[in-house]
Design an enzyme around this catalytic site. Sequence first.
Site, short mmCIF file in Angstrom:
data_model
loop_
_atom_site.label_atom_id
_atom_site.label_comp_id
_atom_site.label_asym_id
_atom_site.label_seq_id
_atom_site.Cartn_x
_atom_site.Cartn_y
_atom_site.Cartn_z
CE LYS A 161 34.12 46.00 35.71
NZ LYS A 161 33.39 45.26 34.68
CD GLU A 174 36.03 39.24 28.42
OE1 GLU A 174 35.73 38.93 29.58
OE2 GLU A 174 36.62 40.28 28.11
NE ARG A 226 37.29 43.51 38.50
CZ ARG A 226 36.32 42.69 38.08
NH1 ARG A 226 36.62 41.51 37.55
NH2 ARG A 226 35.06 43.02 38.19
N1 PXG Z 1 34.24 40.40 31.04
C1 PXG Z 1 34.03 41.71 30.93
C2 PXG Z 1 34.51 42.41 29.72
C3 PXG Z 1 33.38 42.40 31.94
O1 PXG Z 1 33.20 43.71 31.84
C4 PXG Z 1 33.16 40.33 33.17
C5 PXG Z 1 33.83 39.71 32.12
C6 PXG Z 1 32.78 39.52 34.37
O2 PXG Z 1 33.57 39.90 35.48
P1 PXG Z 1 33.02 39.81 36.96
O3 PXG Z 1 34.15 40.26 37.80
O4 PXG Z 1 31.81 40.70 37.05
O5 PXG Z 1 32.66 38.41 37.21
C7 PXG Z 1 32.91 41.71 33.08
C8 PXG Z 1 32.19 42.39 34.17
C9 PXG Z 1 27.43 46.02 33.30
C10 PXG Z 1 28.37 45.21 34.08
O6 PXG Z 1 26.73 46.85 33.91
C11 PXG Z 1 29.52 44.75 33.52
C12 PXG Z 1 30.36 43.97 34.28
C13 PXG Z 1 30.06 43.68 35.58
C14 PXG Z 1 28.89 44.17 36.10
C15 PXG Z 1 28.04 44.94 35.36
O7 PXG Z 1 27.35 45.86 32.09
N2 PXG Z 1 31.49 43.53 33.72
#
Ligand code: PXG
Length: 292
Positions: A152, A185, A53
């Site tokens: 991201k 989300e 990703r």
């Molecule tokens: N939505 C958004 C906008 C994200 O940034 C997720 C959903 C969940 O995705 P994953 O692949 O993690 O299941 C994310 C993930 C942080 C942090 O430090 C943010 C994320 C992941 C890990 C840490 O705020 N974003």
Amino acid sequence: MTANKIWLDGNLVDENEAKVSVFDHGLLYGDGVFEGIRFYNNRVFRLEEHIHRLFLSARAILLKMPWTEAEVCEATCETIRANKLSDGYVRLVVTRGVGGLGLNPYLCEKPSMFIIASSIQLYPETYYTEGLEVVTTSTRRPAPAALSPQVKSLNYLNNVMAKVEALKAGAMEGLMLNEQGFVAECTGDNIFVVKEGKVYTPPISDGSLDGITRQVLIELIEQAGLTLIERSLTRYDIYTCDESFLTGTAAEVIPMVKLDDRLIGGEGLPGPITKKLIEDFRELTRSTGTSY
Ligand code: PXG
């Protein structure tokens, strides 16, 4: 947060020597991409998916990675090993690199990457047993015609502002809608609801990130013999559901028990399907992953 050894452009350096330039476009313009990955019990959970990703995010913004996916996987493992950690969190950040003042990314010398491995500040365990309160934020997910919500990127201000709205309202998380008003989300988590024994989650095309934890939950839901339906959701669907939970690398799987003062399921308690899926998720994270 303790982070001793940081991987920076191919070298492991001490935290206080891990520096990036004030002319790095990652800092000047948020021009770059990142990933957050967990490791449990000496294994990295879904490592290849996260690195893939990261590369897709980079490709989408025309950032040519000077490393292969395999090299980045190995660098991730190397960073965890160097910090002698068995459970924790890895943050990978790729920036456009050092350039002049001015947006032009082609004037940047070369991308820069750093990897931090650390222990993570979990939500207190009571949030997993009692659940989270969430409020709907007025900040919307960006439309696909703006930067795709799949990237991201280092530009998370939209989500930061939504998080601020939630915190100011006394909730730990904020629900974000898309421009049409459908549920997308939360600020860093995907959302699921359970109604009459079936599990629902919005399609990615409604503006959420294609979460890796979301995908894991879809697999667990199917393995549990439950029906998973991807369809657009409105806040009404959440207000009137039986159970709801959020998924993300940082939050893992966490029950949502209140949205905009409506008690989920009428009682505001984590439901049985949510509890089972939390157990299944914990079992999977303890027993699978890439050894380092
Ligand atoms: N939505 C958004 C906008 C994200 O940034 C997720 C959903 C969940 O995705 P994953 O692949 O993690 O299941 C994310 C993930 C942080 C942090 O430090 C943010 C994320 C992941 C890990 C840490 O705020 N974003």
